[in-house]
Design an enzyme around this catalytic site. Sequence first.
Site, PDB file in Angstrom:
ATOM      1  N   ASP A 168       2.752  -1.465 -11.341  1.00 18.23           N
ATOM      2  CA  ASP A 168       2.791  -1.915  -9.947  1.00 18.23           C
ATOM      3  C   ASP A 168       2.414  -0.709  -9.089  1.00 18.23           C
ATOM      4  OD1 ASP A 168       3.501  -2.446  -7.320  1.00 18.23           O
ATOM      5  OD2 ASP A 168       5.443  -3.329  -7.810  1.00 18.23           O
ATOM      6  N   ILE A 169       1.186  -0.697  -8.565  1.00 17.44           N
ATOM      7  CA  ILE A 169       0.708   0.446  -7.799  1.00 17.44           C
ATOM      8  C   ILE A 169       0.259  -0.020  -6.419  1.00 17.44           C
ATOM      9  CG2 ILE A 169      -1.604   0.343  -8.867  1.00 17.44           C
ATOM     10  CD1 ILE A 169      -1.554   3.488  -8.697  1.00 17.44           C
ATOM     11  N   GLU A 170       0.877   0.545  -5.404  1.00 12.00           N
ATOM     12  CA  GLU A 170       0.633   0.197  -4.013  1.00 12.00           C
ATOM     13  C   GLU A 170       1.101   1.375  -3.163  1.00 12.00           C
ATOM     14  OE1 GLU A 170       3.831  -2.770  -2.712  1.00 12.00           O
ATOM     15  OE2 GLU A 170       3.921  -2.942  -4.915  1.00 12.00           O
ATOM     16  N   TRP A 171       0.911   1.320  -1.878  1.00  6.90           N
ATOM     17  CA  TRP A 171       1.458   2.365  -1.018  1.00  6.90           C
ATOM     18  C   TRP A 171       2.957   2.151  -0.871  1.00  6.90           C
ATOM     19  CZ3 TRP A 171      -1.665   5.977  -1.293  1.00  6.90           C
ATOM     20  CH2 TRP A 171      -3.023   5.888  -1.003  1.00  6.90           C
TER      21      TRP A 171
END
Length: 255
Positions: free
Chosen positions: A139-142
């Site tokens: 899960d990669i996001e800002w």
Amino acid sequence: MRAVSSLVAAAIAAVTLVGCGGGHPHGIPSRFDDADPYAWRQNAPDTYPVHGIDVSRWQGAIDWHRVAGSGVGFAFIKATEGGDVADPLFDNHWRGAAAAGIPAGAYHFYYHCRGGAEQARWFLENAPPRAGTLPPVLDIEWTQSRNCPRRPDPETVRAEAQAFLDTVRLAWGKTPIIYTTVDFWEQNQLWRLGNYPFWLRSVAGHPHDTFGHRNWTFWQYTGTGLVPGVRGQVDLNAFAGSEAAWQAWLAAATL
């Protein structure tokens, strides 16, 4: 007679709608609800037959048998975040989903203040390879964390994400799934990572519209879903295909 005929026609229409899988005014499967629904006018989530949830400690204790009885077909369960945080309910959720017969996968919430390989090792320490599960998820996001406000350049983001993915794939023997949001996808050109299964968040439009017709495997279409067995709100997700396609994908993914 006209009034009676109108009632009969309305009843037939209602039965037909339910039989086609519709019947929910919010455009989601009628077996669920939404606390803050989007007004889906086309390409609504209920056009897909297979739906699931993703959970973490914030859902608290879950009645997984009720969840299974509501028609949830899969679950993604938070295991870790960053390089030193483990979800305290991961094991409970994992065992509960397994006992209820719900296919599950573990996910890691990425922080941009540590390297990808380091975070992968932390994830593997807490979610080691297991047979018969869904693939692991990055899960990669800002992030909105005050402890980690960094926003590296796109080349660094992709390089560190690749380090995570390579480390986990080697350990699990499975290609990980990548979860992301519209803004993160666009700003970091995540399509350049290659042919991974993507799990895309798009709560106000179909992924084909918001992600530029990118192929996707899972679609997170709301963060305010209501599902029997889960207290409070929960994310709802759809699989990108028919029931038969899901069974084929599941068989290959859980080897």
